[in-house]
Design a protein around this motif. Structure first.
Motif, short mmCIF file in Angstrom:
data_model
loop_
_atom_site.label_atom_id
_atom_site.label_comp_id
_atom_site.label_asym_id
_atom_site.label_seq_id
_atom_site.Cartn_x
_atom_site.Cartn_y
_atom_site.Cartn_z
N GLU A 11 34.62 31.01 139.91
CA GLU A 11 34.01 31.99 140.82
C GLU A 11 34.67 33.37 140.75
O GLU A 11 34.48 34.20 141.62
CB GLU A 11 34.10 31.46 142.27
CG GLU A 11 33.25 30.22 142.50
CD GLU A 11 33.44 29.61 143.88
OE1 GLU A 11 34.47 29.92 144.52
OE2 GLU A 11 32.57 28.84 144.31
N ASN A 22 32.33 36.34 141.06
CA ASN A 22 31.52 36.52 142.28
C ASN A 22 31.81 37.86 142.95
O ASN A 22 32.85 38.47 142.71
CB ASN A 22 31.83 35.39 143.28
CG ASN A 22 31.12 34.10 142.91
OD1 ASN A 22 30.51 34.00 141.85
ND2 ASN A 22 31.22 33.10 143.77
N THR A 81 32.11 37.88 146.16
CA THR A 81 32.88 37.46 147.35
C THR A 81 33.86 36.36 146.95
O THR A 81 33.71 35.74 145.90
CB THR A 81 31.96 36.90 148.45
OG1 THR A 81 31.30 35.73 147.94
CG2 THR A 81 30.92 37.92 148.89
N THR A 82 34.84 36.13 147.81
CA THR A 82 35.74 34.99 147.66
C THR A 82 35.65 34.16 148.93
O THR A 82 36.05 34.63 150.00
CB THR A 82 37.20 35.49 147.46
OG1 THR A 82 37.24 36.34 146.32
CG2 THR A 82 38.14 34.32 147.26
N ARG A 85 37.82 41.52 146.69
CA ARG A 85 36.45 41.18 147.12
C ARG A 85 36.49 40.86 148.61
O ARG A 85 37.52 40.40 149.10
CB ARG A 85 35.97 39.91 146.39
CG ARG A 85 36.01 39.98 144.87
CD ARG A 85 34.83 40.76 144.31
NE ARG A 85 34.79 40.78 142.87
CZ ARG A 85 35.30 41.74 142.11
NH1 ARG A 85 35.95 42.74 142.68
NH2 ARG A 85 35.16 41.73 140.80
N ASN A 115 26.61 30.73 150.23
CA ASN A 115 25.60 31.32 149.34
C ASN A 115 24.94 32.55 149.96
O ASN A 115 24.70 33.55 149.29
CB ASN A 115 24.54 30.28 148.96
CG ASN A 115 25.12 29.16 148.12
OD1 ASN A 115 26.09 29.36 147.40
ND2 ASN A 115 24.54 27.96 148.22
N GLU A 137 27.44 35.51 149.87
CA GLU A 137 27.50 36.07 148.52
C GLU A 137 26.27 36.95 148.25
O GLU A 137 26.38 38.05 147.70
CB GLU A 137 27.59 34.93 147.50
CG GLU A 137 27.41 35.33 146.05
CD GLU A 137 28.55 36.13 145.45
OE1 GLU A 137 28.32 36.82 144.43
OE2 GLU A 137 29.68 36.10 146.00
N ARG A 180 26.41 40.93 147.58
CA ARG A 180 25.94 41.35 146.25
C ARG A 180 24.86 42.43 146.38
O ARG A 180 24.80 43.37 145.58
CB ARG A 180 25.37 40.14 145.51
CG ARG A 180 25.04 40.36 144.04
CD ARG A 180 24.57 39.05 143.42
NE ARG A 180 25.66 38.13 143.17
CZ ARG A 180 26.33 38.06 142.02
NH1 ARG A 180 26.02 38.84 141.02
NH2 ARG A 180 27.33 37.20 141.87
#
Length: 562
Positions: free
Chosen positions: A341, A344, A346-347, A372, A431, A434, A438
């Motif tokens: 990940e 990504n 985000t974390t 992030r 999800n 994220e 994003r």
């Protein structure tokens, strides 16, 4: 790193201030960047006094609060001083309770259990007051949104005075007095106080009522400075005055509890940064690992031997806290790599046995690693609880609001938040979070920024310049340590790496034929190549004075090289 040079102030303004103060153009520009544009403002900035503090009675409801406390004393009522379990809350409780106890015995304190009761005013705390014949509660660093809790207390004939600094909701609690400079209807001249700062204003008002002067309150300022440093409130106005004089108390005559915490520190004079990294984490560790009551016991203890005993216990909690956050960070990083990940936006990580008291620290560590928006979850009862941290310029609270259908509850502000959710909703939330980030974050916000105050030459760094920059202290938000850029520097050929893993960089830099300066770049060991063979490079740095074996030398603390 993104290098962002602050726009230069108006030349005419700079020249006028420069002439009035008889200082370098760079110093005048630094002052104007901090909102200091006149001779009088500069005098207050460089020579603050306790007389610069505002009259506490300018705060809405202060008269009601003082009247109610004096009535309680007159009627021999029992008073409970209630506060949050973090540094701001425990210092505030220590401040107000120890001041009241100096002339009235019927004072008790209460810190809610971080795990059992959670943040803020608790029903358990109100029941404790009811069981112990307490008719007045003074709540510090919490309570501004505790509508239902205050109504519950009113039904038990328990009055509340709220001292808070968080933003109120649409409705205020039905308390006897609500002291909060962020109230829309409060015209107090400074609204950036921390919770302990609001508590200090209450003490200041009580002192005025008892014909005491501000000098009588100086011994309490070590607590206020500690809270200001730990709560990362703006280092402006009253905060800067209180922090400056509080630091003087910490360095000259601190209370036994603080003395016990710092007696093994080698430094002769502690700065506000030392308070943030040495004193604050230890006070916080009590609430994270055991109970915030231990911090209050330490900070209100006047026997040095007993204080040293408390401090050694807290030192152990802090050591445990360090071990926990180190171990959890390693596990969290492994989880991110296992799940692939790293790319990504985000974390978000979760493990059910992670210690709830340190997940906020771990979230900060992960943010430093991947830069992030980050959320760390653990199991708490039958739910998952989490701490969130953001990157500069991105509002994580708004992002959580956009995913709130998956959450049980959440709260916080732009850069830090907390939340709970049902375990079965974890993946859906992860999800959704994220996706929201994003779609809403801009790419440059995912690159750490260094804000640069000014480009200067190494020849601009002379004794008077350093002396004036030092007088900008104490540093903090809105008055950060000045950061400078110098171009076309060369190392004299002795650059080397330091540290167990060669992670740090040691240099001796020159610019043209200027006098050289020693420089240290923490975490910049990988940039050694840039400095080799006397290749020119640009550097962003702060100017430090380094004390070694009693000698004071000027050193550049390098933040980045290009």
């Amino acid at each position: 790193m993104r290098w962002n040079i602050t726009s230069k102030p108006e030349k005419q303004k700079v020249q006028q201030l420069q002439n009035e103060l008889q200082v370098d153009e760079i110093i005048a520009a630094l002052l104007i960047q901090r909102g200091i544009e006149t001779f009088d403002q500069a005098r207050t900035f460089f020579r603050p006094t306790l007389n610069d503090l505002h009259n506490p009675y300018l705060m809405k409801d202060m008269d009601k609060a003082v009247t109610r406390i004096e009535k309680a004393i007159e009627n021999q009522e029992n008073i409970l001083v209630f506060g949050d379990y973090d540094v701001d809350g425990t210092t505030a409780v220590s401040l107000v309770s120890s001041y009241l106890k100096s002339f009235y015995p019927n004072i008790d304190t209460y810190i809610p259990d971080r795990y059992d009761e959670g943040y803020g005013i608790s029903y358990k705390g109100i029941d404790y007051a009811d069981d112990n014949g307490i008719s007045l509660i003074i709540a510090l660093d919490c309570g501004i949104k505790s509508i239902d809790h205050i109504a519950y207390a009113n039904n038990k004939n328990i009055d509340f005075i709220i001292c808070d600094h968080h933003r109120p909701g649409d409705e205020l609690p039905n308390a006897v007095a609500v002291l909060d400079p962020k109230r829309d209807d409060c015209s107090y001249p400074y609204d950036e106080l921390c919770g302990c700062g609001v508590g200090f204003k209450l003490v200041q008002a009580l002192a005025q009522n008892r014909n005491q002067t501000i000098d009588d309150l100086i011994p309490y300022l070590d607590l206020v400075a500690t809270a200001i440093a730990a709560d990362i409130v703006p280092m402006t106005g009253e905060n800067r005055v209180l922090a400056k004089f509080g630091l003087e108390v910490i360095n000259s005559n601190p209370r036994p509890g603080i003395k016990a915490l710092i007696q093994n520190v080698k430094k002769k004079t502690l700065s506000i940064t030392d308070v943030v990294f040495i004193i604050a984490p230890r006070i916080n560790a009590a609430g994270r690992i055991k109970h915030g009551n231990e911090a209050v016991a330490l900070l209100t203890e006047f026997n040095l031997n007993q204080a040293e005993q408390f401090a050694s216990e807290i030192e152990q909690h802090n050591s445990d806290r360090k071990d926990l956050d180190k171990q959890i960070t390693i596990e969290a990083l492994a989880q991110i790599e296992t799940n692939n990940e790293q790319e990504n936006f985000t974390t978000v990580v979760y493990q059910e046995n992670w210690h709830k008291g340190v997940i906020g620290i771990v979230a900060s560590r992960l943010t430093e690693t991947y830069y992030r928006p980050t959320i760390v979850f653990t199991k708490s009862g039958d739910k998952l609880a989490a701490s969130a941290r953001s990157v500069k310029g991105f509002d994580i609270y708004n992002a959580l609001e956009a995913c709130s259908e998956h959450l049980e509850q959440f709260g916080g502000h732009m850069y830090a938040a907390g939340m709970t959710l049902k375990e079965e909703n974890y993946l859906a939330f992860k999800n959704a979070f994220e996706k929201v980030v994003r779609e809403t974050i801009t790419p440059e916000l995912l690159i750490p920024e260094i804000a640069i105050d000014a480009e200067i030459l190494l020849t601009d760094i002379h004794p008077k310049f350093i002396r004036l920059v030092n007088q900008f202290e104490p540093f903090g938000p809105q008055n950060m340590t000045p950061v400078f850029l110098s171009k076309q520097l060369k190392d004299t050929g002795y650059a080397k790496t330091l540290g167990q893993n060669d992670e740090h960089l040691k240099l001796f830099v020159k610019q043209n034929d200027s006098e050289g300066f020693g420089a240290i770049g923490f975490g910049l060991g990988k940039k050694l190549e840039i400095t080799k063979n006397q290749n020119p490079f640009d550097a962003v740095y702060c100017v430090d004075e380094n004390e070694f074996n009693g000698n004071l030398t000027v050193q550049l603390r390098v933040k980045d090289l290009k």
